[in-house]
Design a protein around this motif. Structure first.
Motif, mmCIF file in Angstrom:
data_model
loop_
_atom_site.group_PDB
_atom_site.id
_atom_site.type_symbol
_atom_site.label_atom_id
_atom_site.label_comp_id
_atom_site.label_asym_id
_atom_site.label_seq_id
_atom_site.Cartn_x
_atom_site.Cartn_y
_atom_site.Cartn_z
ATOM 1 N N VAL A 202 0.739 -1.273 -0.095
ATOM 2 C CA VAL A 202 0.112 -0.054 0.094
ATOM 3 C C VAL A 202 0.868 1.107 -0.189
ATOM 4 O O VAL A 202 0.462 2.314 -0.917
ATOM 5 C CB VAL A 202 -0.929 0.097 1.144
ATOM 6 N N ALA A 203 1.921 1.304 0.771
ATOM 7 C CA ALA A 203 2.705 2.490 0.827
ATOM 8 C C ALA A 203 3.534 2.657 -0.414
ATOM 9 O O ALA A 203 3.335 3.871 -0.812
ATOM 10 C CB ALA A 203 3.762 2.314 2.100
ATOM 11 N N ARG A 204 4.060 1.710 -1.046
ATOM 12 C CA ARG A 204 4.884 1.779 -2.121
ATOM 13 C C ARG A 204 4.086 2.080 -3.450
ATOM 14 O O ARG A 204 4.235 3.061 -3.957
ATOM 15 C CB ARG A 204 5.705 0.697 -2.301
ATOM 16 N N TYR A 205 3.053 1.159 -3.575
ATOM 17 C CA TYR A 205 2.161 1.148 -4.949
ATOM 18 C C TYR A 205 0.853 1.851 -4.745
ATOM 19 O O TYR A 205 0.448 2.371 -5.936
ATOM 20 C CB TYR A 205 1.898 -0.063 -5.287
ATOM 21 N N GLY A 206 0.367 2.170 -3.503
ATOM 22 C CA GLY A 206 -1.104 2.716 -3.539
ATOM 23 C C GLY A 206 -0.790 4.318 -3.101
ATOM 24 O O GLY A 206 -1.241 4.966 -3.725
ATOM 25 N N LEU A 207 0.094 4.373 -2.033
ATOM 26 C CA LEU A 207 0.232 5.884 -1.460
ATOM 27 C C LEU A 207 1.524 6.531 -2.194
ATOM 28 O O LEU A 207 1.656 7.781 -2.129
ATOM 29 C CB LEU A 207 0.278 5.976 0.022
ATOM 30 N N GLY A 208 2.563 5.751 -2.917
ATOM 31 C CA GLY A 208 3.452 6.338 -3.301
ATOM 32 C C GLY A 208 4.615 6.963 -2.399
ATOM 33 O O GLY A 208 5.218 7.765 -2.829
ATOM 34 N N VAL A 209 4.430 6.415 -1.166
ATOM 35 C CA VAL A 209 5.505 6.875 -0.279
ATOM 36 C C VAL A 209 6.957 6.498 -0.604
ATOM 37 O O VAL A 209 7.335 5.567 -1.103
ATOM 38 C CB VAL A 209 5.089 6.214 1.094
ATOM 39 N N PRO A 210 7.814 7.823 -0.642
ATOM 40 C CA PRO A 210 9.314 7.690 -0.942
ATOM 41 C C PRO A 210 9.850 6.780 -0.233
ATOM 42 O O PRO A 210 9.830 6.653 1.015
ATOM 43 C CB PRO A 210 9.607 9.066 -1.181
ATOM 44 N N TYR A 211 11.029 5.989 -0.593
ATOM 45 C CA TYR A 211 11.885 4.918 -0.061
ATOM 46 C C TYR A 211 12.810 5.851 1.319
ATOM 47 O O TYR A 211 12.999 5.247 2.283
ATOM 48 C CB TYR A 211 12.978 4.288 -0.760
ATOM 49 N N THR A 212 12.703 7.050 1.243
ATOM 50 C CA THR A 212 13.444 7.962 2.288
ATOM 51 C C THR A 212 12.429 8.146 3.263
ATOM 52 O O THR A 212 13.062 8.945 4.230
ATOM 53 C CB THR A 212 14.086 9.239 1.529
ATOM 54 N N ASP A 213 11.211 7.937 3.118
ATOM 55 C CA ASP A 213 10.412 8.017 4.411
ATOM 56 C C ASP A 213 10.755 6.854 5.623
ATOM 57 O O ASP A 213 10.164 5.689 5.540
ATOM 58 C CB ASP A 213 8.948 7.941 3.994
ATOM 59 N N TRP A 214 11.771 7.227 6.258
ATOM 60 C CA TRP A 214 12.403 6.366 7.027
ATOM 61 C C TRP A 214 11.233 5.783 8.156
ATOM 62 O O TRP A 214 11.228 4.414 8.475
ATOM 63 C CB TRP A 214 13.407 6.605 8.049
ATOM 64 N N VAL A 215 10.377 6.562 8.615
ATOM 65 C CA VAL A 215 9.428 5.981 9.620
ATOM 66 C C VAL A 215 8.378 5.176 8.799
ATOM 67 O O VAL A 215 7.964 3.724 9.394
ATOM 68 C CB VAL A 215 8.529 7.134 10.259
ATOM 69 N N ALA A 216 8.119 5.083 7.894
ATOM 70 C CA ALA A 216 6.966 4.296 6.919
ATOM 71 C C ALA A 216 7.536 3.012 6.554
ATOM 72 O O ALA A 216 7.070 1.902 6.734
ATOM 73 C CB ALA A 216 6.884 4.991 5.646
ATOM 74 N N TYR A 217 8.959 2.737 6.458
ATOM 75 C CA TYR A 217 9.794 1.691 5.994
ATOM 76 C C TYR A 217 10.542 1.033 6.987
ATOM 77 O O TYR A 217 11.101 -0.095 6.865
ATOM 78 C CB TYR A 217 10.409 2.026 4.555
ATOM 79 N N PHE A 218 10.878 1.788 8.220
ATOM 80 C CA PHE A 218 11.611 1.159 9.427
ATOM 81 C C PHE A 218 10.693 0.865 10.462
ATOM 82 O O PHE A 218 11.215 0.192 11.364
ATOM 83 C CB PHE A 218 12.742 2.201 9.615
ATOM 84 N N GLY A 219 9.535 1.410 10.491
ATOM 85 C CA GLY A 219 8.699 1.292 11.737
ATOM 86 C C GLY A 219 8.019 -0.196 11.832
ATOM 87 O O GLY A 219 8.194 -1.063 11.022
ATOM 88 N N PRO A 220 7.557 -0.404 13.032
ATOM 89 C CA PRO A 220 6.924 -1.800 13.131
ATOM 90 C C PRO A 220 5.916 -2.267 12.044
ATOM 91 O O PRO A 220 5.730 -3.375 11.829
ATOM 92 C CB PRO A 220 6.028 -1.729 14.622
ATOM 93 N N GLN A 221 4.999 -1.414 11.593
ATOM 94 C CA GLN A 221 4.128 -1.655 10.485
ATOM 95 C C GLN A 221 4.809 -2.381 9.224
ATOM 96 O O GLN A 221 4.181 -2.858 8.565
ATOM 97 C CB GLN A 221 3.149 -0.443 10.163
ATOM 98 N N ALA A 222 6.130 -1.984 9.109
ATOM 99 C CA ALA A 222 6.925 -2.450 8.027
ATOM 100 C C ALA A 222 7.852 -3.568 8.160
ATOM 101 O O ALA A 222 8.206 -4.355 7.398
ATOM 102 C CB ALA A 222 7.565 -1.281 7.438
ATOM 103 N N ARG A 223 8.510 -3.532 9.527
ATOM 104 C CA ARG A 223 9.502 -4.458 9.927
ATOM 105 C C ARG A 223 9.071 -5.552 10.725
ATOM 106 O O ARG A 223 9.979 -6.480 11.189
ATOM 107 C CB ARG A 223 10.647 -3.794 10.307
ATOM 108 N N PHE A 224 8.064 -5.604 11.078
ATOM 109 C CA PHE A 224 7.346 -6.905 12.282
ATOM 110 C C PHE A 224 7.265 -8.290 11.525
ATOM 111 O O PHE A 224 7.476 -9.066 12.226
ATOM 112 C CB PHE A 224 5.945 -6.497 12.784
ATOM 113 N N GLY A 225 7.450 -8.116 10.132
ATOM 114 C CA GLY A 225 7.588 -9.506 9.695
ATOM 115 C C GLY A 225 8.731 -10.462 9.990
ATOM 116 O O GLY A 225 8.466 -11.728 10.142
ATOM 117 N N GLY A 226 9.740 -9.952 10.585
ATOM 118 C CA GLY A 226 10.901 -10.813 11.002
ATOM 119 C C GLY A 226 10.384 -11.377 12.299
ATOM 120 O O GLY A 226 10.646 -12.541 12.437
#
Length: 395
Positions: A202-226
């Motif tokens: 959703v963030a990448r292809y739906g909302l177009g959030v840039p990869y430099t948005d660290w909170v979007a891609y480093f937060g728990p909503q993005a990294r909890f998969g591990g």
């Protein structure tokens, strides 16, 4: 030592070895980052070989997440599937606190003070690091000690596990069939794994959030998969028990395939490519396969014997200290002019950082981690305060 205890000790040694390799690889990754040049034409790594670059720049933070979740979820998984009790929440959180907080707080205060010699300094950065909320700050997420953004997720995982673990045990208790209990636990882990994948899409292809948005891609909503992958591994090994243990003919190809997949995933690609967007969920799954091929065995194989080597398990022992201190050590050496300049200086710089960071981590372990671990004796198995000097019984 009994025959039953031997495989368990071998598995524990292999996990220590994996921790040691992950910590050493993390040092390589950050020294590599220090020597990557960026200009209008893009990024230029210090070694212009894609395969070598993939090996040296392999990001292993997901392996730490998988190992942590696997080990901490295993008691809950066994209790949910086969009955039994788990440690009280207060004891679990107490033990995790004495494991994580003393070293972390000392390191943050020392590094922050060295970079803020006059008060009040960047007080917000200090408060956020001490409260593990810097992962939600776009500007300060990598301040003070860059890699510790992951500890914010680690602490959040503890809170999630201490809430969901007992809930899963209670939910499975009325189910008569063991297969039903396995299905409930596996479904929960799968849901926790899928949610970050959906968010990334959703963030990448739906909302177009840039990869430099660290909170979007480093937060728990993005990294909890591990963590979810490690929880799933705990459920799988608890469900299998002694069944399905791998021999060398099954374990070695499985380990080789997972490593090949990780290297393929680490090959250079655009920062907004499909591989880069979903790197961490895919890497988490591959690390999980690798860990499974290392711990669920009938007998040790060559890779496990390598992982249980004394030198590697010794690094595993100090891996947390090495993880925390290596970046401040590297930055201090670089600013002092000790590390060579230019991309060609990468190999020498890596050697120098190792020669300094490993002794620092060793001292840190024995001065901070080991004494803090002894505080665990203050609580009994029920989480109550241990009475070392009980009152004599009245006559």
């Amino acid at each position: 030592m009994s025959t039953a205890a031997a495989p368990a000790r071998s598995r524990a040694g292999a996990i220590d070895g994996l921790r040691g390799l992950a910590a050493l690889s993390t040092v390589v990754f950050h020294v590599w980052q220090q020597y990557v040049r960026h200009d209008a034409q893009g990024s230029h790594p210090p070694i212009d070989n894609p395969l070598v670059g993939a090996v040296l720049s392999l990001e292993v933070i997901d392996l730490f997440f998988v190992l942590s979740a696997y080990l901490l979820t295993l008691p809950y998984a066994r209790a949910a599937l086969d009955g039994g009790s788990v440690r009280p929440a207060r004891l679990f959180l107490f033990r995790r606190a004495i494991r994580i907080l003393p070293l972390y707080f000392v390191a943050v205060l020392v590094v922050w003070a060295s970079r803020n010699p006059t008060l009040p300094g960047n007080w917000r950065d200090l408060v956020e690091h001490l409260t593990f909320t810097h992962v939600f700050d776009q500007q300060r997420i990598f301040y003070t000690i860059g890699p510790t953004w992951s500890l914010s997720l680690e602490v959040l995982f503890y809170l999630v596990l201490v809430a969901l673990g007992p809930l899963a045990v209670r939910a499975c208790r009325p189910l008569r069939r063991r297969g039903s209990r396995v299905a409930v636990c596996a479904a929960g882990c799968a849901l926790l794994f899928v949610v970050p994948v959906v968010w990334l899409a959703v963030a990448r292809y739906g909302l177009g959030v840039p990869y430099t948005d660290w909170v979007a891609y480093f937060g728990p909503q993005a990294r909890f998969g591990g963590f979810a992958a490690g929880m799933g591994l705990a459920v799988a090994t608890a469900a299998l028990g002694d069944r399905g243990r791998l021999g060398p003919r099954g374990a070695l190809p499985l380990a080789a395939l997972s490593l090949a997949g990780l290297l393929a995933l680490a090959m250079p690609s655009g920062p907004e490519s499909f591989a880069a967007t979903f790197y961490h969920p895919i890497a988490s799954a591959l690390w999980t396969v690798l860990v499974f091929s290392t711990v669920h065995l009938r007998r040790p194989h060559a890779v496990q014997r390598l992982l249980t080597a004394r030198q590697l398990t010794a690094v595993g022992l100090i891996s947390y200290s090495l993880f925390v201190w290596h970046e401040p050590v590297m930055r201090q050496l670089y600013q002092a002019g000790v590390l060579p300049a230019g991309p060609s200086g990468f190999p020498v710089a890596l050697l120098i950082v190792y020669l300094v960071a490993l002794p620092v981590a060793t001292v840190s372990y024995w001065l901070l981690e080991y004494p803090a671990g002894l505080l665990g004796r203050l609580r009994d198995r029920r989480g109550r305060r241990r009475e070392f000097y009980p009152e004599p019984a009245a006559r």
